[in-house]
Design a protein around this motif. Structure first.
Motif, PDB file in Angstrom:
ATOM      1  N   HIS A  60      -0.343  36.348  87.113  1.00 37.69           N
ATOM      2  CA  HIS A  60      -1.311  35.476  86.685  1.00 37.69           C
ATOM      3  C   HIS A  60      -2.430  36.132  87.924  1.00 37.69           C
ATOM      4  O   HIS A  60      -3.033  35.921  88.826  1.00 37.69           O
ATOM      5  N   HIS A  62      -6.990  38.024  85.817  1.00 39.45           N
ATOM      6  CA  HIS A  62      -7.825  37.647  84.987  1.00 39.45           C
ATOM      7  C   HIS A  62      -7.885  39.079  85.599  1.00 39.45           C
ATOM      8  O   HIS A  62      -9.284  39.538  85.847  1.00 39.45           O
ATOM      9  N   HIS A 208      -2.618  28.589  81.462  1.00 34.10           N
ATOM     10  CA  HIS A 208      -3.040  27.519  83.054  1.00 34.10           C
ATOM     11  C   HIS A 208      -2.582  25.987  83.222  1.00 34.10           C
ATOM     12  O   HIS A 208      -2.990  26.039  81.971  1.00 34.10           O
ATOM     13  N   HIS A 245      -0.623  28.071  88.429  1.00 39.01           N
ATOM     14  CA  HIS A 245      -0.882  27.358  89.203  1.00 39.01           C
ATOM     15  C   HIS A 245      -0.208  26.168  89.131  1.00 39.01           C
ATOM     16  O   HIS A 245       0.404  26.104  90.172  1.00 39.01           O
ATOM     17  N   ASP A 296      -4.655  35.596  90.082  1.00 34.78           N
ATOM     18  CA  ASP A 296      -5.479  35.046  89.990  1.00 34.78           C
ATOM     19  C   ASP A 296      -6.127  35.963  89.908  1.00 34.78           C
ATOM     20  O   ASP A 296      -6.624  36.947  90.294  1.00 34.78           O
TER      21      ASP A 296
HETATM   22 ZN   LIG Z   1      -7.080  32.010  85.700  1.00 29.06          ZN
END
Ligand SMILES: [Zn+2]
Length: 430
Positions: A60, A62, A208, A245, A296
Motif C-alpha cells: 500500500h 501512493h 483503505h 490499514h 503508505d
Molecule cells: Zn493510503
C-alpha cells in the motif's frame, strides 16, 4: 533472442542461512545449488558474505506523494487530508505525478522493494515512470465520488481506461486493480459497481478500510454498520481485496475478514505518525489472516523503506500486546515478501526464492557496522539491524536495477533536481 544469464555466487539465503548460488535465466530463477558452473554465464555477481532475500513487496503506497515528503507533519488524518494534502493535490498534473513516481521508484529500488501496490491519480504516468525504472507494480486509480453520479462515471472511466491501457504492460510487470478510495469517500453505488467491474475484468480491489476511529464512528452513525460489515453488506469483499490499514476492528469484523479471505496491508509507520491507532496484527495472524506490509505514501511515513516498516511492525505489536514473542523476525520478513505476493495474487510468480519463480531478488551487504557481527538468525539482521542503505543489489524480473548501490535504470541526481522544482512550483500555486 539469446537467453541472458546471471549467476549470484555464494550468497547466504535469508530464511535458512545456507550458502548457495542462484542461476537466473532471463526473468526466471533457473537453479539453486551449492555450486553452479560459471561457464556460459553472461554475468557473475560475487555475493560472498551477502544476504540474499526475496525482493520486498509494499502492498500500500501512493508513489507520487513522495513529492509531499515533509509537507504536513504532526497532524491527524482528518486535518492532514483536508487542510494540506487535498488542496495541493488539486494542482497535480501528469508531469508532477510522473516525477513523483520516479522519485519513489529510486527509493524503492535503493531500499530493496521490487513490487508495490499503488493507488492515486494520473496512473498512466506512474506506469510510464515504473516501466522506465523496471520494478513491478499493481496500479489502481483512487476512485472518489462523494455520492455524485457524474463524478462516479468519470472515476470508472479513469480506472477502466487505466486497465485497458496498462494491464500487462512492461513485460507483464504492471497489473491494474480497481481502487475505490475508502468507504467514507466512495458511495454505496460506487462500491457495488466496483465488485461487478472487478469480476468482469477478473482483477483485484485496493481500498483503505478502518483507518481511524472517526471513520468507524461516522459509518456506524450513518449506516449502523462498521466498515467491514458495511462492505460485506454491499458484496464487495473477497480474496481479491487488499484492505489497507484495518486499524479499528471488532471481533465480528475479524471474522468477516477471515470468512472472505480479505488480504490486509498493515502500515504501522503511517498509523503511528497520524496517531490513527494500532492494528491488531498479532490477532489477525493468529486467525490465519494474510497480513502484508505497506508504507503508505511518503508524506505520512516519511519514507518508503520496508526494512524500517518491518522493524516498526514487530516492535509495535510487542509493545501493544506486552509480549516480546509476537511477530518474530522471520514472520515479519514473510509479511514483507510472500504475504505481499499473496495479497496481490502474485504468489505463484514472486515472494520467495524458488526455482521457477520470477527473479525478484535483493542482496544485503553485511560488511557494515550495523550488520556486524552476523546474528545466527539472518532474519534478525534484516528486520532489526538493517536499513535501506544496506541493500547492495536489486534485481527485478531477472534484470539488475541496482548493483554495488548504483542504479542502472534511473539517473537519481536528475530526478532529485526535477522533484525539487516540482514541489516548489506546486507550493507556489497554493
Ligand atoms: Zn493510503
Amino acid at each position: 533472442m539469446a537467453e541472458s544469464t546471471i549467476l549470484i555466487k555464494d550468497a547466504k539465503l535469508v530464511f535458512t542461512g545456507e550458502t548457495k548460488s542462484v542461476l537466473i535465466k532471463d526473468e526466471i530463477i533457473a537453479e539453486i545449488d551449492d555450486v553452479i558452473s560459471e561457464e556460459n554465464v553472461d554475468k557473475v555477481i560475487d555475493a560472498k558474505g551477502m544476504i540474499l532475500s526475496p525482493g520486498f513487496v509494499n502492498t500500500h503506497t501512493h508513489l507520487s506523494m513522495s513529492l509531499f515528503r515533509g509537507l504536513a507533519d504532526d497532524y491527524d488524518l482528518d486535518s492532514w487530508l483536508n487542510d494540506y494534502i487535498w488542496p495541493i493535490e488539486a494542482n497535480l498534473n501528469e508531469n508532477y505525478c510522473y516525477i513523483g513516481a520516479l522519485l519513489a521508484a529510486v527509493e524503492l529500488i535503493k531500499s530493496g522493494t521490487t513490487t508495490f501496490s499503488d493507488m492515486y491519480f494520473y496512473m498512466e504516468d506512474v506506469a510510464r515512470a515504473i516501466d522506465e525504472a523496471g520494478i513491478r507494480g499493481v496500479l489502481s486509480y483512487g476512485m472518489i465520488d462523494f455520492a455524485d453520479a457524474e463524478k462516479r462515471e468519470n472515476e470508472f472511466r479513469e480506472n477502466i481506461s487505466l486497465y485497458e491501457n496498462c494491464n500487462g504492460m512492461s513485460d507483464g510487470k504492471i497489473k491494474v486493480f480497481f481502487g475505490p478510495h475508502s468507504p467514507y469517500t466512495a458511495s454505496k453505488e460506487l462500491l457495488e459497481r466496483v465488485r461487478q467491474e472487478a469480476n468482469k475484468y477478473n482483477t483485484g480491489i485496493h481500498i483503505h478500510v478502518g483507518e481511524t476511529q472517526k471513520e468507524v464512528d461516522d459509518l456506524v452513525e450513518s449506516t449502523g454498520m462498521r466498515p467491514f460489515e458495511y462492505l460485506e453488506s454491499l458484496g464487495l469483499l473477497g480474496p481479491d481485496v487488499v484492505a489497507a490499514h484495518a486499524v479499528w476492528l471488532s471481533d465480528n469484523e475479524i471474522d468477516i475478514i477471515k470468512k472472505y479471505d480479505v488480504k490486509i496491508s498493515h502500515n504501522p509507520c503511517s498509523n503511528m505518525k497520524l496517531a490513527s491507532g494500532i492494528s491488531p496484527v498479532a490477532k489477525l495472524l493468529e486467525n490465519g489472516i494474510c497480513v502484508s506490509l505497506g508504507t503508505d505514501g511518503a508524506s505520512s511515513n516519511n519514507n518508503l523503506d520496508l526494512l524500517e516498516e518491518m522493524k516498526f511492525a514487530s516492535l509495535l505489536q510487542k509493545v501493544d500486546t506486552l509480549n516480546p514473542l509476537v511477530l518474530p523476525a522471520c514472520e515479519v520478513l514473510k509479511m514483507a515478501t510472500i504475504n505481499g505476493a499473496k495479497a496481490l495474487g502474485l504468489e505463484d510468480e514472486i515472494g520467495s526464492i524458488e526455482v521457477g519463480k520470477k527473479a525478484d531478488l535483493i542482496l544485503l551487504d553485511t560488511n557494515s557496522v550495523n550488520m556486524t557481527p552476523d546474528s545466527s538468525d539472518l532474519c534478525s539482521n534484516v528486520v532489526y539491524s538493517a536499513n535501506g542503505s544496506n541493500v547492495d543489489t536489486t534485481i527485478c524480473n531477472g534484470k539488475i536495477l541496482m548493483e554495488n548501490k548504483k542504479l542502472t535504470t534511473l539517473d537519481e541526481e536528475e530526478i532529485y533536481k526535477k522533484a525539487r522544482i516540482a514541489i516548489k512550483e506546486l507550493k507556489e500555486m497554493n
